[in-house]
Design a protein around this motif. Structure first.
Motif, PDB file in Angstrom:
ATOM      1  N   SER A 256       0.923  -1.278  -0.135  1.00 35.63           N
ATOM      2  CA  SER A 256      -0.047  -0.059   0.097  1.00 35.63           C
ATOM      3  C   SER A 256       0.966   1.186  -0.212  1.00 35.63           C
ATOM      4  O   SER A 256       2.159   1.223  -0.083  1.00 35.63           O
ATOM      5  CB  SER A 256      -0.752   0.206   0.999  1.00 35.63           C
ATOM      6  N   ILE A 257       0.207   2.525  -0.156  1.00 39.76           N
ATOM      7  CA  ILE A 257       0.962   3.679  -0.120  1.00 39.76           C
ATOM      8  C   ILE A 257       0.211   4.184   1.193  1.00 39.76           C
ATOM      9  O   ILE A 257      -0.968   4.535   1.254  1.00 39.76           O
ATOM     10  CB  ILE A 257       0.783   4.631  -1.342  1.00 39.76           C
ATOM     11  N   ARG A 258       1.058   4.952   1.948  1.00 44.35           N
ATOM     12  CA  ARG A 258       0.496   5.718   3.157  1.00 44.35           C
ATOM     13  C   ARG A 258       0.521   6.978   2.927  1.00 44.35           C
ATOM     14  O   ARG A 258       1.775   7.691   2.643  1.00 44.35           O
ATOM     15  CB  ARG A 258       1.204   5.080   4.381  1.00 44.35           C
ATOM     16  N   ILE A 259      -0.247   7.856   2.972  1.00 45.50           N
ATOM     17  CA  ILE A 259      -0.589   9.128   2.897  1.00 45.50           C
ATOM     18  C   ILE A 259      -1.062   9.726   4.354  1.00 45.50           C
ATOM     19  O   ILE A 259      -2.219   9.639   4.526  1.00 45.50           O
ATOM     20  CB  ILE A 259      -1.297   9.572   1.647  1.00 45.50           C
ATOM     21  N   GLY A 260      -0.227  10.306   5.005  1.00 41.42           N
ATOM     22  CA  GLY A 260      -0.389  10.564   6.365  1.00 41.42           C
ATOM     23  C   GLY A 260      -0.797   9.389   7.130  1.00 41.42           C
ATOM     24  O   GLY A 260      -0.012   8.522   7.294  1.00 41.42           O
ATOM     25  N   SER A 261      -1.904   9.427   7.527  1.00 41.47           N
ATOM     26  CA  SER A 261      -2.408   8.178   8.356  1.00 41.47           C
ATOM     27  C   SER A 261      -3.397   7.404   7.588  1.00 41.47           C
ATOM     28  O   SER A 261      -4.123   6.364   8.193  1.00 41.47           O
ATOM     29  CB  SER A 261      -3.306   8.595   9.599  1.00 41.47           C
ATOM     30  N   THR A 262      -3.355   7.808   6.410  1.00 47.98           N
ATOM     31  CA  THR A 262      -4.295   7.016   5.398  1.00 47.98           C
ATOM     32  C   THR A 262      -3.723   6.154   4.420  1.00 47.98           C
ATOM     33  O   THR A 262      -2.657   6.343   4.083  1.00 47.98           O
ATOM     34  CB  THR A 262      -5.329   8.036   4.555  1.00 47.98           C
ATOM     35  N   TYR A 263      -4.379   5.040   4.475  1.00 51.78           N
ATOM     36  CA  TYR A 263      -3.643   3.686   3.398  1.00 51.78           C
ATOM     37  C   TYR A 263      -4.395   3.888   2.121  1.00 51.78           C
ATOM     38  O   TYR A 263      -5.751   3.945   2.097  1.00 51.78           O
ATOM     39  CB  TYR A 263      -3.779   2.516   4.197  1.00 51.78           C
ATOM     40  N   LYS A 264      -3.931   3.988   1.070  1.00 51.18           N
ATOM     41  CA  LYS A 264      -4.322   3.602  -0.180  1.00 51.18           C
ATOM     42  C   LYS A 264      -3.739   2.626  -0.897  1.00 51.18           C
ATOM     43  O   LYS A 264      -2.528   1.986  -0.900  1.00 51.18           O
ATOM     44  CB  LYS A 264      -4.143   4.723  -1.002  1.00 51.18           C
ATOM     45  N   VAL A 265      -4.542   1.436  -1.467  1.00 49.96           N
ATOM     46  CA  VAL A 265      -4.138   0.250  -2.058  1.00 49.96           C
ATOM     47  C   VAL A 265      -4.401   0.234  -3.526  1.00 49.96           C
ATOM     48  O   VAL A 265      -5.791   0.115  -3.738  1.00 49.96           O
ATOM     49  CB  VAL A 265      -4.844  -0.749  -1.354  1.00 49.96           C
ATOM     50  N   PRO A 266      -3.481  -0.017  -4.332  1.00 50.14           N
ATOM     51  CA  PRO A 266      -3.718   0.083  -5.754  1.00 50.14           C
ATOM     52  C   PRO A 266      -4.575  -1.479  -5.801  1.00 50.14           C
ATOM     53  O   PRO A 266      -4.187  -2.510  -5.374  1.00 50.14           O
ATOM     54  CB  PRO A 266      -2.367  -0.296  -6.570  1.00 50.14           C
ATOM     55  N   LYS A 267      -5.644  -1.560  -6.746  1.00 46.97           N
ATOM     56  CA  LYS A 267      -6.478  -2.794  -6.818  1.00 46.97           C
ATOM     57  C   LYS A 267      -5.616  -4.081  -7.278  1.00 46.97           C
ATOM     58  O   LYS A 267      -5.660  -5.278  -6.873  1.00 46.97           O
ATOM     59  CB  LYS A 267      -7.581  -2.538  -7.729  1.00 46.97           C
ATOM     60  N   THR A 268      -4.445  -3.656  -8.078  1.00 45.57           N
ATOM     61  CA  THR A 268      -3.660  -4.825  -8.520  1.00 45.57           C
ATOM     62  C   THR A 268      -3.048  -5.487  -7.222  1.00 45.57           C
ATOM     63  O   THR A 268      -2.799  -6.759  -7.391  1.00 45.57           O
ATOM     64  CB  THR A 268      -2.592  -4.292  -9.616  1.00 45.57           C
ATOM     65  N   GLU A 269      -2.529  -4.877  -6.089  1.00 40.90           N
ATOM     66  CA  GLU A 269      -2.127  -5.320  -5.130  1.00 40.90           C
ATOM     67  C   GLU A 269      -2.949  -6.251  -4.332  1.00 40.90           C
ATOM     68  O   GLU A 269      -2.545  -7.359  -3.831  1.00 40.90           O
ATOM     69  CB  GLU A 269      -1.510  -4.236  -4.213  1.00 40.90           C
ATOM     70  N   LEU A 270      -4.189  -5.827  -4.218  1.00 39.07           N
ATOM     71  CA  LEU A 270      -5.004  -6.605  -3.515  1.00 39.07           C
ATOM     72  C   LEU A 270      -5.442  -7.889  -4.489  1.00 39.07           C
ATOM     73  O   LEU A 270      -5.478  -9.125  -3.891  1.00 39.07           O
ATOM     74  CB  LEU A 270      -6.622  -5.949  -3.519  1.00 39.07           C
ATOM     75  N   ILE A 271      -5.212  -7.798  -5.691  1.00 40.13           N
ATOM     76  CA  ILE A 271      -5.507  -8.978  -6.702  1.00 40.13           C
ATOM     77  C   ILE A 271      -4.227 -10.049  -6.546  1.00 40.13           C
ATOM     78  O   ILE A 271      -4.350 -11.237  -6.477  1.00 40.13           O
ATOM     79  CB  ILE A 271      -5.596  -8.706  -8.039  1.00 40.13           C
ATOM     80  N   LYS A 272      -3.211  -9.303  -6.288  1.00 47.39           N
ATOM     81  CA  LYS A 272      -1.933 -10.277  -6.301  1.00 47.39           C
ATOM     82  C   LYS A 272      -1.977 -10.942  -4.692  1.00 47.39           C
ATOM     83  O   LYS A 272      -1.608 -12.391  -4.735  1.00 47.39           O
ATOM     84  CB  LYS A 272      -0.654  -9.259  -6.268  1.00 47.39           C
ATOM     85  N   TYR A 273      -2.278 -10.579  -3.733  1.00 46.82           N
ATOM     86  CA  TYR A 273      -2.554 -10.955  -2.520  1.00 46.82           C
ATOM     87  C   TYR A 273      -3.434 -12.104  -2.676  1.00 46.82           C
ATOM     88  O   TYR A 273      -3.143 -13.123  -2.133  1.00 46.82           O
ATOM     89  CB  TYR A 273      -3.135  -9.809  -1.701  1.00 46.82           C
ATOM     90  N   VAL A 274      -4.632 -11.928  -3.090  1.00 45.12           N
ATOM     91  CA  VAL A 274      -5.650 -13.040  -3.208  1.00 45.12           C
ATOM     92  C   VAL A 274      -5.212 -14.069  -3.988  1.00 45.12           C
ATOM     93  O   VAL A 274      -5.212 -15.115  -3.656  1.00 45.12           O
ATOM     94  CB  VAL A 274      -7.051 -12.224  -3.872  1.00 45.12           C
ATOM     95  N   TYR A 275      -4.456 -13.986  -5.115  1.00 41.10           N
ATOM     96  CA  TYR A 275      -4.011 -14.922  -5.911  1.00 41.10           C
ATOM     97  C   TYR A 275      -2.755 -15.766  -5.354  1.00 41.10           C
ATOM     98  O   TYR A 275      -2.787 -16.907  -4.927  1.00 41.10           O
ATOM     99  CB  TYR A 275      -3.297 -14.356  -7.094  1.00 41.10           C
ATOM    100  N   ASN A 276      -2.020 -15.131  -4.475  1.00 40.25           N
ATOM    101  CA  ASN A 276      -0.866 -15.704  -3.791  1.00 40.25           C
ATOM    102  C   ASN A 276      -1.318 -16.306  -2.494  1.00 40.25           C
ATOM    103  O   ASN A 276      -0.653 -17.385  -2.054  1.00 40.25           O
ATOM    104  CB  ASN A 276       0.155 -14.588  -3.514  1.00 40.25           C
ATOM    105  N   ASN A 277      -2.024 -15.863  -1.859  1.00 41.91           N
ATOM    106  CA  ASN A 277      -2.701 -16.420  -0.712  1.00 41.91           C
ATOM    107  C   ASN A 277      -4.106 -17.402  -0.232  1.00 41.91           C
ATOM    108  O   ASN A 277      -4.318 -17.880   0.303  1.00 41.91           O
ATOM    109  CB  ASN A 277      -2.568 -15.193   0.469  1.00 41.91           C
ATOM    110  N   CYS A 278      -4.741 -17.058  -1.521  1.00 34.30           N
ATOM    111  CA  CYS A 278      -6.099 -17.682  -1.439  1.00 34.30           C
ATOM    112  C   CYS A 278      -6.268 -18.759  -2.777  1.00 34.30           C
ATOM    113  O   CYS A 278      -7.052 -19.694  -2.424  1.00 34.30           O
ATOM    114  CB  CYS A 278      -7.164 -16.666  -1.267  1.00 34.30           C
TER     115      CYS A 278
END
Length: 60
Positions: free
Chosen positions: A36-58
């Motif tokens: 993710s990218i952290r901007i101040g206290s806010t996390y922003k996640v590119p959708k591609t990173e979520l897809i990678k996580y799901v593919y690799n872990n699920c």
């Protein structure tokens, strides 16, 4: 699979996409299991990173 989600996801989007709670979502982000990218206290996640996580872990 995640077509209804925006290209840049918030923590709430991650929670909804993975059907997890807030604490688990923050753990995944803080431990960099989901990149993710952290901007101040806010996390922003590119959708591609979520897809990678799901593919690799699920799926793979």
């Amino acid at each position: 699979m995640f077509d209804d989600f925006p290209d840049i996801l918030s923590v709430k989007d991650i929670m909804n996409a993975l059907d997890i709670g807030r604490n688990k979502a923050y753990i995944l982000l803080q431990t960099k299991q989901i990149k993710s990218i952290r901007i101040g206290s806010t996390y922003k996640v590119p959708k591609t990173e979520l897809i990678k996580y799901v593919y690799n872990n699920c799926i793979g």
